[in-house]
Design an enzyme around this catalytic site. Structure first.
Site, PDB file in Angstrom:
ATOM      1  N   SER A   1       4.648  -0.186   4.008  1.00 35.19           N
ATOM      2  CA  SER A   1       3.200   1.121   3.442  1.00 35.19           C
ATOM      3  C   SER A   1       2.878   2.142   4.705  1.00 35.19           C
ATOM      4  O   SER A   1       2.413   2.698   4.413  1.00 35.19           O
ATOM      5  CB  SER A   1       2.533   0.654   2.661  1.00 35.19           C
ATOM      6  OG  SER A   1       3.627   0.055   0.973  1.00 35.19           O
TER       7      SER A   1
ATOM      8  N   SER B   1       3.009   3.114   0.137  1.00 38.76           N
ATOM      9  CA  SER B   1       2.099   3.231  -0.036  1.00 38.76           C
ATOM     10  C   SER B   1       1.480   4.275  -0.076  1.00 38.76           C
ATOM     11  O   SER B   1       0.163   4.746  -0.416  1.00 38.76           O
ATOM     12  CB  SER B   1       1.139   1.718  -0.989  1.00 38.76           C
ATOM     13  OG  SER B   1       0.954   0.989   0.312  1.00 38.76           O
TER      14      SER B   1
ATOM     15  N   LYS C   1      -6.650   5.570   4.687  1.00 36.73           N
ATOM     16  CA  LYS C   1      -6.692   4.878   3.080  1.00 36.73           C
ATOM     17  C   LYS C   1      -7.627   4.084   2.100  1.00 36.73           C
ATOM     18  O   LYS C   1      -8.160   3.233   2.543  1.00 36.73           O
ATOM     19  CB  LYS C   1      -5.349   3.770   3.255  1.00 36.73           C
ATOM     20  CG  LYS C   1      -4.041   3.676   2.448  1.00 36.73           C
ATOM     21  CD  LYS C   1      -3.377   2.377   2.452  1.00 36.73           C
ATOM     22  CE  LYS C   1      -2.834   1.866   0.835  1.00 36.73           C
ATOM     23  NZ  LYS C   1      -1.316   1.213   1.480  1.00 36.73           N
TER      24      LYS C   1
END
Ligand code: GLN
Length: 474
Positions: free
Chosen positions: A176, A152, A77
């Protein structure tokens, strides 16, 4: 065309048989990345570098000196720092920021010969649940491109879903890792708070932030977890609890006591197919001899408010470092120090991030601190105590990961609170610090993945992994 492997063990045996090399694997992923560029999963691909590493690792395998993760190609990420590479948290304010050191998780994976193939799109600073709050645009779900990836860590999930890498790391502050994993049909694990170092992770809400894994198999979640966990001198919140060799210890489980949330089945806000999926698994578990009982959780309606008050307060403090002076975006329109602060932050942050900074500042302000922030801290304590009490009596809590499957991109909610409420099932583990895993439990009638979540006691990831492996085979 490279085959899609379920676990690193499969990859290793294919390498041993001479069916594949790490270099070929990387080329296969790079090809998938370019074919699926429209999904918008990556903010940057480390193409040349990944190929160079692949050749080196092929050599190390031949020499018999390769690390535990040789053959594992990972995406991270874009809020996880990797020295010499950009890290933007999908924000304009960090668009040109380059990491000066690597996060502990990246260092540990690379030391075991994992290859980092690129950095993935996400909601700006991890704030969102659909990956629609990214400066670089939304990520599309590979199962249906009109649907969101979840968030996310949406880019990380889609990268694995679409075969653009073998596994991915995300961060999970309020769901997330687990929620995008469930939207994409994958295994998403958030370990106990204090298991994995946050050193080199761009902070959102420090008392919640935790790195998590997105994989196709429970074995890989176990393997990655044992590599990245454990004490680190750069993160004082880490526990000194011993890190077991999770992947070697996965074994069959004995009959368990499992609690499920009664409201997950009775609430009108939960999608009917999510409910029937839960019922199906409850029945399967009972048929296998486990004790599965409904429980009422009296703090259910306080989970989301407590989470958002605290997460926003912590975010407003963490994000004060982006001031246009130290690093990151500086507005070209500023004329003096104050206008540098104001304009750089106004132009650099997106709408949702600004909303949270303002609300977080408000709940921390002198006149409202007791009414909101201090109150939410007390509620957090009650939620933790009640959850611990349930987990004294039961081995696991079983709940859906999200109230509905992936929804349409652009389904703009006028009221952000409606969006926040969809985090209802993931924030309990975040508020309490408990480990939780989202497991893929098939598709709905429209072909969209569904997921169920298991929560357990702090630092009992081994039990969670053992049971998860069994659960997936039910
Ligand atoms: N959806 C939650 C939020 O927006 C959780 C995000 C996360 O875990 N990073 O805060």
């Amino acid at each position: 065309m490279t085959k899609s492997y379920i676990s690193l063990t499969e990859i290793k045996s294919a390498i041993a048989k001479g069916e594949i090399t790490v270099e070929k694997l990387v080329r296969g992923y790079l090809n998938k990345i370019s074919v699926n560029a429209h999904l918008n999963a990556f903010n940057e691909v480390f193409e040349t570098e990944a190929l160079i590493f692949a050749q080196k690792i092929d050599l190390r395998i031949k020499q018999g000196v390769a690390g535990k993760l040789a053959g594992m190609v990972i995406a991270i990420k874009d809020n996880i720092c990797y020295k010499g590479h950009k890290a933007t948290a999908s924000s304009k304010i960090l668009k040109n920021f380059t990491s000066v050191y690597s996060s502990t998780v990246v260092e540990r994976m690379v030391a075991e010969d994992a290859i980092i193939i690129g950095r993935c799109n996400c909601d700006e600073f991890g704030m969102g649940a659909a990956n629609e709050n990214s400066y670089f645009g939304p990520v599309k779900n590979h199962a249906d491109q009109t649907k969101v990836a979840g968030g996310s860590s949406g880019g990380s999930a889609v990268a694995v879903q679409a075969g653009m890498c073998h596994a991915a790391l995300g961060t999970d502050t309020g769901g997330s890792v687990r929620q995008p994993a469930s939207f994409c049909g994958l295994v998403g694990m958030k370990p106990t708070y204090g298991r994995i170092s946050r050193h080199g992770i761009i902070a959102y809400a420090s008392s919640f932030d935790q790195v998590g894994t997105i994989t196709r198999s429970v074995e890989d979640a176990a393997l990655l977890l044992e590599v990245i966990s454990g004490p680190d001198e750069y993160d004082s919140t880490l526990s000194s609890t011993e890190v077991p060799s999770f992947s070697n210890n996965i074994k069959a489980t004995s009959p368990k006591k499992i609690a499920y949330l009664q409201e997950a089945l009775s609430s009108p806000g939960v999608d009917p197919e999510v409910k029937s999926n839960l019922i199906q698994y409850i029945e399967k578990l009972r048929a296998e001899g486990h004790i599965v009982k409904p429980i009422a959780f009296e703090y259910l309606e306080y989970l989301v408010p407590a989470y958002y008050i605290l997460a926003m307060a912590e975010a407003s403090s963490n994000l004060s470092r982006y001031d246009g002076v130290h690093f990151g975006y500086r507005s070209p329109n500023s004329t003096d120090l104050v206008s540098t602060y104001k304009r750089s932050r106004s132009e650099g942050f997106g709408k949702e991030v600004k909303r949270r900074i303002m609300l977080g500042t408000f709940v921390l302000s002198a006149g409202y601190y007791d009414a909101y922030f201090a109150k939410a801290q007390k509620v957090r304590r009650l939620i933790r105590e009640r959850t611990d009490a349930i987990l004294k009596e039961y081995d696991f809590i079983l709940i859906p990961t999200a109230p509905e499957p992936a929804f349409a991109i652009g389904k703009v909610e006028k009221d952000p609170v409606v969006t926040y409420l969809s985090d209802i099932f993931t924030v309990q583990a975040s508020l309490t610090g408990a480990p939780a895993i989202s497991l893929p439990t098939g598709n709905n009638s429209k072909g969209l993945p569904l997921g169920l979540q298991l929560l357990t006691r702090h630092f009992e990831e081994q039990e969670l992994l053992n049971f998860s492996k069994y659960f997936l085979e039910l």
